[in-house]
Design a protein around this motif. Structure first.
Motif, PDB file in Angstrom:
ATOM      1  N   MET A   1       0.816  -1.218   0.000  1.00  0.00           N
ATOM      2  CA  MET A   1       0.000   0.000   0.000  1.00  0.00           C
ATOM      3  C   MET A   1       0.849   1.267   0.000  1.00  0.00           C
ATOM      4  SD  MET A   1      -1.675  -0.382   3.773  1.00  0.00           S
ATOM      5  CE  MET A   1      -1.590   1.145   4.714  1.00  0.00           C
ATOM      6  N   TYR A   2       0.286   2.269  -0.632  1.00  0.00           N
ATOM      7  CA  TYR A   2       0.993   3.543  -0.781  1.00  0.00           C
ATOM      8  C   TYR A   2       0.066   4.652  -0.298  1.00  0.00           C
ATOM      9  CZ  TYR A   2       3.544   7.352  -3.094  1.00  0.00           C
ATOM     10  OH  TYR A   2       4.250   8.499  -3.358  1.00  0.00           O
ATOM     11  N   ALA A   3       0.594   5.505   0.563  1.00  0.00           N
ATOM     12  CA  ALA A   3      -0.213   6.633   1.035  1.00  0.00           C
ATOM     13  C   ALA A   3       0.489   7.927   0.645  1.00  0.00           C
ATOM     14  CB  ALA A   3      -0.355   6.565   2.541  1.00  0.00           C
ATOM     15  N   CYS A   4      -0.278   8.856   0.113  1.00  0.00           N
ATOM     16  CA  CYS A   4       0.321  10.151  -0.205  1.00  0.00           C
ATOM     17  C   CYS A   4       0.651  10.840   1.111  1.00  0.00           C
ATOM     18  CB  CYS A   4      -0.647  10.995  -1.018  1.00  0.00           C
ATOM     19  SG  CYS A   4      -0.886  10.270  -2.640  1.00  0.00           S
ATOM     20  N   GLY A   5       1.880  11.247   1.225  1.00  0.00           N
ATOM     21  CA  GLY A   5       2.343  11.823   2.489  1.00  0.00           C
ATOM     22  C   GLY A   5       2.225  13.342   2.489  1.00  0.00           C
TER      23      GLY A   5
ATOM     24  N   GLY B   1       6.426  17.339 -11.882  1.00  0.00           N
ATOM     25  CA  GLY B   1       5.114  17.750 -11.375  1.00  0.00           C
ATOM     26  C   GLY B   1       4.769  16.861 -10.188  1.00  0.00           C
ATOM     27  N   TRP B   2       3.911  17.363  -9.329  1.00  0.00           N
ATOM     28  CA  TRP B   2       3.565  16.647  -8.097  1.00  0.00           C
ATOM     29  C   TRP B   2       2.965  15.267  -8.385  1.00  0.00           C
ATOM     30  CZ3 TRP B   2      -1.694  17.729  -5.493  1.00  0.00           C
ATOM     31  CH2 TRP B   2      -1.823  16.982  -4.327  1.00  0.00           C
ATOM     32  N   HIS B   3       2.051  15.196  -9.366  1.00  0.00           N
ATOM     33  CA  HIS B   3       1.371  13.917  -9.627  1.00  0.00           C
ATOM     34  C   HIS B   3       2.368  12.848 -10.065  1.00  0.00           C
ATOM     35  CE1 HIS B   3      -1.827  16.722  -9.416  1.00  0.00           C
ATOM     36  NE2 HIS B   3      -1.530  17.285 -10.578  1.00  0.00           N
TER      37      HIS B   3
ATOM     38  N   PRO C   1      -7.401  16.534  -8.619  1.00  0.00           N
ATOM     39  CA  PRO C   1      -6.823  15.868  -9.780  1.00  0.00           C
ATOM     40  C   PRO C   1      -5.728  14.846  -9.439  1.00  0.00           C
ATOM     41  CG  PRO C   1      -5.788  18.006  -9.483  1.00  0.00           C
ATOM     42  CD  PRO C   1      -6.832  17.882  -8.416  1.00  0.00           C
ATOM     43  N   HIS C   2      -5.206  14.862  -8.194  1.00  0.00           N
ATOM     44  CA  HIS C   2      -3.965  14.135  -7.943  1.00  0.00           C
ATOM     45  C   HIS C   2      -4.052  12.644  -8.309  1.00  0.00           C
ATOM     46  CE1 HIS C   2      -0.070  13.358  -6.334  1.00  0.00           C
ATOM     47  NE2 HIS C   2      -0.499  12.663  -5.303  1.00  0.00           N
ATOM     48  N   HIS C   3      -5.000  11.931  -7.736  1.00  0.00           N
ATOM     49  CA  HIS C   3      -5.040  10.490  -7.991  1.00  0.00           C
ATOM     50  C   HIS C   3      -5.515  10.163  -9.409  1.00  0.00           C
ATOM     51  CE1 HIS C   3      -5.000   9.580  -3.396  1.00  0.00           C
ATOM     52  NE2 HIS C   3      -3.809   9.840  -3.886  1.00  0.00           N
TER      53      HIS C   3
ATOM     54  N   ASN D   1      -4.809  11.835 -11.959  1.00  0.00           N
ATOM     55  CA  ASN D   1      -3.642  12.034 -12.822  1.00  0.00           C
ATOM     56  C   ASN D   1      -2.594  10.938 -12.618  1.00  0.00           C
ATOM     57  OD1 ASN D   1      -4.959  14.252 -13.681  1.00  0.00           O
ATOM     58  ND2 ASN D   1      -3.560  15.772 -12.822  1.00  0.00           N
ATOM     59  N   GLU D   2      -2.456  10.479 -11.384  1.00  0.00           N
ATOM     60  CA  GLU D   2      -1.529   9.357 -11.150  1.00  0.00           C
ATOM     61  C   GLU D   2      -1.967   8.141 -11.959  1.00  0.00           C
ATOM     62  OE1 GLU D   2      -0.304   8.065  -7.262  1.00  0.00           O
ATOM     63  OE2 GLU D   2      -0.794  10.003  -6.405  1.00  0.00           O
ATOM     64  N   ILE D   3      -3.274   7.885 -11.953  1.00  0.00           N
ATOM     65  CA  ILE D   3      -3.792   6.721 -12.702  1.00  0.00           C
ATOM     66  C   ILE D   3      -3.505   6.901 -14.191  1.00  0.00           C
ATOM     67  CG2 ILE D   3      -5.913   5.523 -13.419  1.00  0.00           C
ATOM     68  CD1 ILE D   3      -7.054   6.227 -10.612  1.00  0.00           C
TER      69      ILE D   3
HETATM   70 ZN    ZN Z   1       0.433  11.410  -4.014  1.00  0.00          ZN
END
Ligand code: ZN
Ligand code: AMP
Length: 494
Positions: free
Chosen positions: A26-30, A205-207, A234-236, A238-240
């Motif tokens: 699992m990954y959590a945005c910190g 970029g952050w994403h 938009p973050h997740h 855009n990650e996808i």
């Molecule tokens: Zn993140």
């Protein structure tokens, strides 16, 4: 029942099955380390910590990765303003974040930092470019062309059918309704940190940071990705888009989002004066364990309304649990067991489990342990509790604490550290009398006092008056007044 969790992708509560047996990735945005963390941030981090702990208790090996966002628009702006490097600027807040997280019992995940993965991020951009998914603009930035990813919007359930092909946005956080090609790499700008890479100078970029680091640590497809609800778009999204268009594989299987916390019914904001960091609250005299308990008390998908009354109530709850454990530990019980008490302990364990398996219903798990404490206290008062029962009940408390982590009585030294930090930062004016008082008598917490009193009572029963007088003198010295009546011992602070 196996664990069930709400998956933002399917909009449903689903059975959680990891992709590999017995192992959860699992990954959590910190945190973005540009300031001290506030209670909203920690609401989300505690939700993830509870999940991690419960997965482990359920027998999984948990690989939990969290990023430290140490390059983003705000950091670059603030470090340029203060005339320091990005690293100098973020080091202080990363340290503060880790101290705060430890203070409220968050187990440290594996940390990854954006600034340590710049090369891998540039490689990722180059691959997107090769595939024709990203394009370069005149200023040396690269944008993700969302028209190349027809599933764009599948997480946030936004309909982008009318979007303009080629319209761009270069800031990391943007208007919820704007579907635009977003920057995966930002060309160099005057006064901003920049790295020389194969795609030219600039910064990620952050994403992109999270796509690259999560896949590097956990593989192209992993089990769960977490964050606060503001990260869905938009973050997740855009990650996808970046990850799946590159690998052609599903990115994260479960999407776990914690609902935003409110303060006294309002959105938290500095201008409204209802914005609190953990340190602000400790400086007001509140214990880290009360904060943890409160932040864990509302299931992660329900809105947690933070109030000072709620915080005081949380302190009482933690104290009640600690005192109960002390009572069990200090009492001398008749040998044997009482079947009712044995059932009480085992039922409490299964009720806690069932509650947590039901999309982490922390409120019900807490209710189950309190029901056990209430009934066991009654049995203790009437002498119906036997030696083996104490063992079983302590076992149930331990199970509870493996997830909630509030029983250890270590608030005083943690609060002292916050006080020392405020002194070092020249923020004496923020240190309240409540904190000073808590620390003065806080050499002894309520549970310390209860345990000393139990010792004193045991010494009296054994007619060891020298010892009982010594304990009493120690308590008086610490500002605790003792009254011995025919109904037992009462105490209060001076
Ligand atoms: Zn993140
Ligand atoms: P940030 O440091 O802003 O990147 O946020 C770190 C984490 O805290 C993210 O998962 C956010 O979604 C979460 N977060 C920020 N504000 C709140 C809030 N008021 N309630 C719950 N989570 C929050």
């Amino acid at each position: 029942m196996p664990l069930h969790l709400y998956n933002t992708m399917s909009n449903q509560v689903e059975e959680f099955r990891p992709l590999r047996d017995n192992e959860v990735r699992m990954y959590a945005c910190g945190p973005t380390v540009y300031d001290y963390g506030h209670i909203g941030n920690f609401r989300t981090f505690i939700a993830v910590d509870l999940l991690r702990r419960f997965l482990r208790q359920s027998g999984y090996r948990v690989h939990h990765v969290m990023n430290i966002t140490d390059v983003d628009d705000k950091i670059i702006r603030n470090s340029a303003r203060d005339g320091v490097t990005v690293q100098q600027y973020t080091a202080k807040f990363e340290k503060a974040f880790l101290e705060d997280a430890a203070m409220i019992g968050i187990e440290q995940p594996k940390l990854v930092r954006a600034t340590e993965h710049i090369t891998a991020m540039a490689d990722f951009v180059a691959k997107l470019l090769d595939k024709g998914i990203a394009y370069r603009t005149e200023d040396g930035s690269y944008y993700f062309r969302i028209a190349k990813f027809p599933e764009y919007g599948k997480l946030s359930k936004k309909d982008f059918s009318g979007m303009l092909d080629g319209a761009r946005v270069d800031v990391d956080e943007y208007d919820k309704d704007s579907a635009r090609d977003f920057a995966v790499w930002k060309g160099p700008r005057q006064g901003e940190a920049s790295w020389d890479t194969k795609v030219g100078p600039g910064r990620p970029g952050w994403h992109l940071e999270c796509s690259v680091m999560s896949m590097q640590e956990l593989g192209e497809s992993f089990d769960l990705h977490a964050g606060g609800e503001d990260l869905v778009f938009p973050h997740h999204e855009n990650e996808i888009a970046q990850s799946e268009s590159l690998t052609g594989k599903p990115f994260a299987h479960f999407w776990f989002h914690a609902r935003f916390l409110l303060v006294e019914g309002e959105k938290m904001s500095k201008s409204a004066g209802n914005f609190f960091t953990l340190r602000d609250l400790v400086l007001k005299g509140h214990k880290p364990s009360s904060l943890r308990y409160l932040l864990a008390s509302v299931p992660y998908r329900n809105q947690l309304n933070f109030t000072f009354d709620g915080l005081k109530q949380a302190a009482v709850s933690v104290e009640r649990l600690r005192n109960f454990r002390l009572r069990l530990g200090a009492g001398s019980f008749e040998a044997g067991s009482n079947p009712q008490m044995q059932t009480l302990a085992s039922e409490a364990i299964s009720k806690m489990r069932a509650a947590l398996e039901d999309d982490l219903n922390t409120a019900q798990a807490q209710a189950a342990i309190f029901e056990m404490v209430r009934q066991a206290n009654t049995a203790l008062d009437s002498g119906a509790l036997k030696k083996d029962d104490a063992v079983a009940l302590i076992g149930a408390l331990k199970k509870f604490d493996e997830v909630f982590a509030v029983l250890e009585d270590d608030d005083a030294p943690k609060m002292k550290k916050v006080l020392q930090w405020a002194q070092a930062e020249r923020r004496e004016y923020d240190i309240t009398d409540s904190l000073r008082e808590a620390l003065q008598s806080g050499q002894l917490s309520d549970s310390d006092i209860e345990s000393k009193i139990s010792e004193m009572k045991a010494a009296r029963t054994a007619r060891d008056f020298k010892k009982s007088d010594a304990i009493r003198a120690e308590l008086t010295e610490a500002g605790v007044l003792i009254e011995i009546t025919k109904d037992g011992v009462r105490w209060r602070r001076k």
